[in-house]
Design a protein around this motif. Structure first.
Motif, mmCIF file in Angstrom:
data_model
loop_
_atom_site.group_PDB
_atom_site.id
_atom_site.type_symbol
_atom_site.label_atom_id
_atom_site.label_comp_id
_atom_site.label_asym_id
_atom_site.label_seq_id
_atom_site.Cartn_x
_atom_site.Cartn_y
_atom_site.Cartn_z
ATOM 1 N N PHE A 1 1.159 -1.371 0.099
ATOM 2 C CA PHE A 1 0.343 -0.736 0.085
ATOM 3 C C PHE A 1 0.997 1.558 -0.129
ATOM 4 O O PHE A 1 0.709 2.169 0.670
ATOM 5 N N ARG A 2 2.166 1.545 -1.221
ATOM 6 C CA ARG A 2 2.768 2.610 -1.269
ATOM 7 C C ARG A 2 1.699 3.658 -1.817
ATOM 8 O O ARG A 2 1.235 3.364 -2.766
ATOM 9 N N ILE A 3 0.615 4.643 -1.120
ATOM 10 C CA ILE A 3 -0.031 5.185 -1.908
ATOM 11 C C ILE A 3 0.913 6.767 -2.635
ATOM 12 O O ILE A 3 0.397 6.448 -3.874
ATOM 13 N N SER A 4 1.670 7.129 -1.548
ATOM 14 C CA SER A 4 2.470 8.578 -2.462
ATOM 15 C C SER A 4 4.097 8.261 -2.000
ATOM 16 O O SER A 4 3.917 7.962 -0.952
ATOM 17 N N PRO A 5 4.650 9.212 -2.918
ATOM 18 C CA PRO A 5 6.004 9.457 -2.319
ATOM 19 C C PRO A 5 5.859 10.284 -1.039
ATOM 20 O O PRO A 5 6.461 10.576 -0.467
ATOM 21 N N TYR A 6 4.723 11.087 -1.197
ATOM 22 C CA TYR A 6 4.331 12.174 0.073
ATOM 23 C C TYR A 6 4.117 11.720 1.147
ATOM 24 O O TYR A 6 3.939 12.589 2.403
ATOM 25 N N ILE B 1 11.932 10.641 8.123
ATOM 26 C CA ILE B 1 12.037 11.295 6.669
ATOM 27 C C ILE B 1 13.667 12.056 6.443
ATOM 28 O O ILE B 1 14.425 11.715 5.472
ATOM 29 N N LEU B 2 14.468 12.489 8.128
ATOM 30 C CA LEU B 2 15.651 13.204 7.798
ATOM 31 C C LEU B 2 16.815 11.878 6.990
ATOM 32 O O LEU B 2 17.824 12.186 6.217
ATOM 33 N N VAL C 1 19.764 14.379 0.268
ATOM 34 C CA VAL C 1 19.273 14.246 -1.297
ATOM 35 C C VAL C 1 18.412 14.934 -1.463
ATOM 36 O O VAL C 1 17.892 15.569 -2.086
ATOM 37 N N ARG C 2 17.227 14.826 -0.757
ATOM 38 C CA ARG C 2 16.136 15.808 -1.041
ATOM 39 C C ARG C 2 16.369 16.572 -0.647
ATOM 40 O O ARG C 2 16.073 17.456 0.526
ATOM 41 N N PRO C 3 14.881 17.660 -1.340
ATOM 42 C CA PRO C 3 14.837 19.098 -0.691
ATOM 43 C C PRO C 3 13.950 19.321 0.144
ATOM 44 O O PRO C 3 13.333 18.441 0.578
ATOM 45 N N ALA D 1 9.028 18.228 4.041
ATOM 46 C CA ALA D 1 8.319 19.365 4.646
ATOM 47 C C ALA D 1 6.676 18.636 4.150
ATOM 48 O O ALA D 1 6.101 18.278 5.103
ATOM 49 N N ALA D 2 6.462 19.074 2.961
ATOM 50 C CA ALA D 2 5.294 18.284 3.350
ATOM 51 C C ALA D 2 5.179 16.763 2.979
ATOM 52 O O ALA D 2 4.194 16.175 3.678
ATOM 53 N N ARG D 3 5.741 16.303 3.095
ATOM 54 C CA ARG D 3 5.977 14.321 3.381
ATOM 55 C C ARG D 3 5.849 14.098 4.707
ATOM 56 O O ARG D 3 4.853 14.040 4.812
#
Length: 170
Positions: free
Chosen positions: A25-30, A130-131, A137-139, A144-146
């Motif tokens: 169930f990988r909904i979104s990268p966010y 998340i860190l 490597v991610r902005p 923050a949105a994730r």
């Protein structure tokens, strides 16, 4: 004794459910859907901090090994949740929760206190997760949105997990 066996069985089933969620169930990268911090938050208060950290370590490692693919990511984020669990519950719920030996559930506290505890626990978990997952490597705005999307989704899911892990509430 029976309540402890029920908790252990439900805890293991929820860990398996987390593995299924991670795999299928990988909904979104966010959005990172996880129930692990809520599970650790509901560990009975008679279990001390060191034992709860070991339980969190084992749970996180099992999920990492059988589902996520990045060994140690959930473990890294879940152990600090177990570390702050008892001081957080004492700060939010007061000393009465530990004195009476009551479990953390929606019956022992108001929905707002429960939601506050869940929010703090998920903020700690998601910020570390998340860190460590982004590793620089991610902005910032993506992270923050994730963080915000995952916190909103997981906070609602955590209330369901707390209800499931406390059979005395039903």
């Amino acid at each position: 004794m029976k309540a402890n066996q029920n908790f252990s069985a439900i805890y293991i089933l929820l860990a398996i459910a987390q593995m299924v969620i991670c795999n299928y169930f990988r909904i979104s990268p966010y959005i990172s859907v996880t129930v692990l911090p809520a599970m650790v938050l509901c560990i009975p208060l008679k279990i001390n901090t060191m034992a709860s950290m070991l339980i969190a370590f084992g749970t996180g490692l099992a999920v990492d090994f059988l589902a996520e693919g990045i060994i140690g990511l959930n473990t890294l984020a879940l152990v600090p949740v177990a570390l702050i669990r008892q001081p957080l519950l004492k700060a939010i719920m007061g000393d009465e929760i530990s004195d009476k030996g009551n479990p953390f559930n929606s019956r022992s506290a108001s929905i707002w206190k429960t939601l506050l505890a869940v929010t703090v626990v998920y903020m700690v978990f998601l910020s570390i997760y998340i860190l460590a997952d982004g590793s620089g490597v991610r902005p910032f705005w993506f992270n923050a949105a994730r963080f915000a999307a995952s916190l909103a989704c997981d906070g609602i899911l955590a209330l369901l997990v707390i209800h499931v892990l406390n059979p005395n509430d039903r």
